[in-house]
Design a protein around this motif. Structure first.
Motif, short mmCIF file in Angstrom:
data_model
loop_
_atom_site.label_atom_id
_atom_site.label_comp_id
_atom_site.label_asym_id
_atom_site.label_seq_id
_atom_site.Cartn_x
_atom_site.Cartn_y
_atom_site.Cartn_z
N UNK A 98 0.78 -1.06 0.03
CA UNK A 98 0.00 -0.29 -0.14
C UNK A 98 0.76 1.27 -0.01
N UNK A 99 1.74 1.15 0.72
CA UNK A 99 2.92 2.29 0.76
C UNK A 99 3.28 2.53 -0.35
N UNK A 100 4.06 1.49 -1.31
CA UNK A 100 4.30 1.80 -2.75
C UNK A 100 3.35 2.29 -3.81
N UNK A 101 2.01 1.88 -3.49
CA UNK A 101 0.88 2.45 -4.28
C UNK A 101 0.66 3.96 -3.86
N UNK A 102 1.03 4.40 -2.65
CA UNK A 102 0.59 5.71 -2.14
C UNK A 102 1.71 6.53 -2.74
N UNK A 103 2.89 6.16 -2.67
CA UNK A 103 4.06 6.85 -3.15
C UNK A 103 3.83 7.16 -4.78
N UNK A 104 3.47 6.09 -5.51
CA UNK A 104 3.36 6.07 -6.77
C UNK A 104 1.91 7.20 -7.16
N UNK A 105 0.98 7.18 -6.47
CA UNK A 105 -0.01 8.01 -6.88
C UNK A 105 0.29 9.67 -6.60
N UNK A 106 1.07 9.69 -5.46
CA UNK A 106 1.72 11.06 -5.26
C UNK A 106 2.37 11.54 -6.40
N UNK A 107 3.17 10.56 -6.87
CA UNK A 107 4.46 11.12 -7.67
C UNK A 107 3.65 11.25 -9.20
N UNK A 108 2.53 10.62 -9.37
CA UNK A 108 1.70 10.74 -10.64
C UNK A 108 0.93 12.32 -10.51
N UNK A 109 0.58 12.51 -9.24
CA UNK A 109 -0.30 13.64 -9.16
C UNK A 109 0.88 14.92 -9.44
N UNK A 110 2.13 14.60 -8.96
CA UNK A 110 3.03 15.77 -8.95
C UNK A 110 3.46 15.86 -10.86
N UNK A 111 3.55 14.68 -11.29
CA UNK A 111 3.63 14.92 -12.76
C UNK A 111 2.74 15.43 -13.60
N UNK A 112 1.62 15.09 -13.12
CA UNK A 112 0.16 16.03 -13.68
C UNK A 112 0.15 17.37 -13.47
N UNK A 113 0.74 17.97 -12.10
CA UNK A 113 0.91 19.34 -11.65
C UNK A 113 1.81 20.02 -12.60
N UNK A 114 2.85 19.51 -12.89
CA UNK A 114 4.08 19.81 -13.79
C UNK A 114 3.69 19.78 -15.32
N UNK A 115 2.73 18.87 -15.64
CA UNK A 115 2.36 19.07 -17.05
C UNK A 115 1.23 20.36 -17.25
N UNK A 116 0.53 20.18 -16.20
CA UNK A 116 -0.62 21.41 -16.31
C UNK A 116 0.40 22.84 -16.20
N UNK A 117 1.18 22.81 -15.48
CA UNK A 117 2.15 24.23 -15.50
C UNK A 117 2.79 24.08 -16.76
N UNK A 118 3.14 23.17 -17.59
CA UNK A 118 3.58 23.37 -18.84
C UNK A 118 5.21 23.66 -18.34
N UNK A 162 10.19 20.59 -14.70
CA UNK A 162 9.83 19.76 -13.48
C UNK A 162 9.29 18.62 -14.09
N UNK A 163 8.69 18.48 -15.43
CA UNK A 163 8.04 17.30 -15.87
C UNK A 163 9.23 16.26 -15.88
N UNK A 164 10.44 16.47 -16.15
CA UNK A 164 11.47 15.83 -16.49
C UNK A 164 11.65 14.92 -15.26
#
Ligand code: HEC
Length: 143
Positions: free
Chosen positions: A95-115, A119-121
């Motif tokens: 579950x911890x691996x999942x939570x870390x993964x989902x958090x990092x996907x959120x960060x990637x999404x935020x960077x993508x929205x910020x263009x 940060x995307x890299x």
């Protein structure tokens, strides 16, 4: 189709005879993740043009799909899959691996929205690290 065959199919399909097992379902969902993640990867590695709006849509899709496979790991669904027994015996770690993964996907999404390509890299690399970390711990060899 003959009416009798149609009836047979209707009956069997309704009973879930042709439905995927949880393992088949989660593998399909992981493959969906892989498709978004790989096409984003070609952009991050400079092999495909960076089109900010397209990339942001892919990141949003990845975010929407990221949690789906993890809803399909019921106890007893290890057979005929690459899932390791540790998924259930060390479920807090999984579950911890999942939570870390989902958090990092959120960060990637935020960077993508910020263009913001810098940060995307970084956040793309962090997500890739999460895929690998969980696979190393919880995915067994291909069968
Ligand atoms: C929290 C754990 C975890 C994370 C995070 C994770 N995976 Fe997996 N993945 C697994 C497990 C476990 C399996 C084996 C499932 C099975 O066979 O039932 C798997 C299977 C797969 C499969 C199916 C085919 C195969 O190789 O077995 C693909 C494709 C895949 N993962 C891609 C990814 C990608 C891409 C990411 C990151 C974007 C990712 N996964 C993140 C745990 C994870």
């Amino acid at each position: 189709m003959k009416p009798s065959l149609l009836l047979l199919c209707t009956l069997l399909c309704a009973q879930g005879v042709f439905a995927d097992t949880p393992a088949q379902t989660r593998v399909k969902e992981f493959k969906t993740l892989l498709r978004s993640f790989e096409s984003m990867g070609t952009v991050v590695r400079g092999r495909d043009a960076y089109r900010p709006d397209v990339f942001a849509r892919q990141a949003a899709t990845l975010k929407a799909d990221a949690g789906k496979p993890f809803a399909n790991f019921p106890a007893g669904s290890q057979a005929d899959s690459r899932a390791k027994a540790e998924i259930w015996s060390q479920s807090a770690r999984f579950k911890h691996e999942q939570a870390t993964f989902l958090q990092r996907v959120d960060t990637l999404d935020a960077a993508a929205r910020a263009k913001d390509m810098a940060a995307i890299r970084i956040s793309y690399g962090a997500v890739a690290q999460s895929c690998k970390s969980c696979h190393d711990a919880f995915r067994g060899p291909a069968k």
